[in-house]
Motif scaffolding. Sequence first.
Motif, PDB file in Angstrom:
ATOM      1  N   GLU A  56      33.234  26.891  -0.270  1.00 55.82           N
ATOM      2  CA  GLU A  56      32.755  28.271  -0.328  1.00 55.82           C
ATOM      3  C   GLU A  56      31.262  28.249  -0.624  1.00 55.82           C
ATOM      4  O   GLU A  56      30.804  27.480  -1.470  1.00 55.82           O
ATOM      5  CB  GLU A  56      33.490  29.040  -1.417  1.00 55.82           C
ATOM      6  CG  GLU A  56      33.118  30.494  -1.480  1.00 55.82           C
ATOM      7  CD  GLU A  56      34.007  31.291  -2.427  1.00 55.82           C
ATOM      8  OE1 GLU A  56      33.612  32.414  -2.760  1.00 55.82           O
ATOM      9  OE2 GLU A  56      35.071  30.792  -2.833  1.00 55.82           O
ATOM     10  N   ALA A 101      30.845  36.006   0.780  1.00 56.09           N
ATOM     11  CA  ALA A 101      30.747  34.544   0.860  1.00 56.09           C
ATOM     12  C   ALA A 101      30.953  34.040   2.283  1.00 56.09           C
ATOM     13  O   ALA A 101      31.376  34.780   3.166  1.00 56.09           O
ATOM     14  CB  ALA A 101      31.801  33.915  -0.054  1.00 56.09           C
ATOM     15  N   LEU A 146      41.486  26.260   1.129  1.00 58.93           N
ATOM     16  CA  LEU A 146      40.055  26.544   1.040  1.00 58.93           C
ATOM     17  C   LEU A 146      39.339  25.219   0.821  1.00 58.93           C
ATOM     18  O   LEU A 146      39.561  24.544  -0.181  1.00 58.93           O
ATOM     19  CB  LEU A 146      39.771  27.501  -0.115  1.00 58.93           C
ATOM     20  CG  LEU A 146      38.311  27.811  -0.402  1.00 58.93           C
ATOM     21  CD1 LEU A 146      37.696  28.570   0.768  1.00 58.93           C
ATOM     22  CD2 LEU A 146      38.186  28.608  -1.682  1.00 58.93           C
ATOM     23  N   LYS A 183      33.252  31.084   3.796  1.00 58.32           N
ATOM     24  CA  LYS A 183      34.349  30.203   3.383  1.00 58.32           C
ATOM     25  C   LYS A 183      34.758  29.310   4.543  1.00 58.32           C
ATOM     26  O   LYS A 183      34.800  29.742   5.687  1.00 58.32           O
ATOM     27  CB  LYS A 183      35.545  31.027   2.913  1.00 58.32           C
ATOM     28  CG  LYS A 183      35.203  31.850   1.689  1.00 58.32           C
ATOM     29  CD  LYS A 183      36.398  32.542   1.100  1.00 58.32           C
ATOM     30  CE  LYS A 183      35.964  33.342  -0.120  1.00 58.32           C
ATOM     31  NZ  LYS A 183      37.011  33.484  -1.083  1.00 58.32           N
TER      32      LYS A 183
END
Length: 120
Positions: free
Chosen positions: A66, A46, A63, A48
């Motif tokens: 994503e 991914a 986070l 992020k």
Amino acid sequence: MPVSKKARAAARQFLDPDDEIRYIFPADLMRMSPRPSVLIVVTRKAVKVLSTGRWSRTAPKSLEAEYPRQTRLGPVNTHMGNTFKLGGFTYEVDEEYVAVLNAADLDRAGDLPPDPLPDL
């Protein structure tokens, strides 16, 4: 300056246990935001976006977003600073990280040509 080992270790806590950091670089959100600095972490799985807050560019706190690994980060617009768009937001990176961003784009699965000498 490369992202420090301490920052990399802190970013790993936002990854899946079986994932690894391929590329990492700091960026700044171009609009007024309570969380203007982020770390962009490109892994095998991914892309992020980790918020680092207002006072740090290297200590990830949460986070923010994503994206699939196939997400393209570039091209970098060098006309007014080094900016790129990701997820509808415009980010600015220091010149030294433009090469990292471009390498992450080239390293997307399927974008590199096959190894011409795989047996060596």
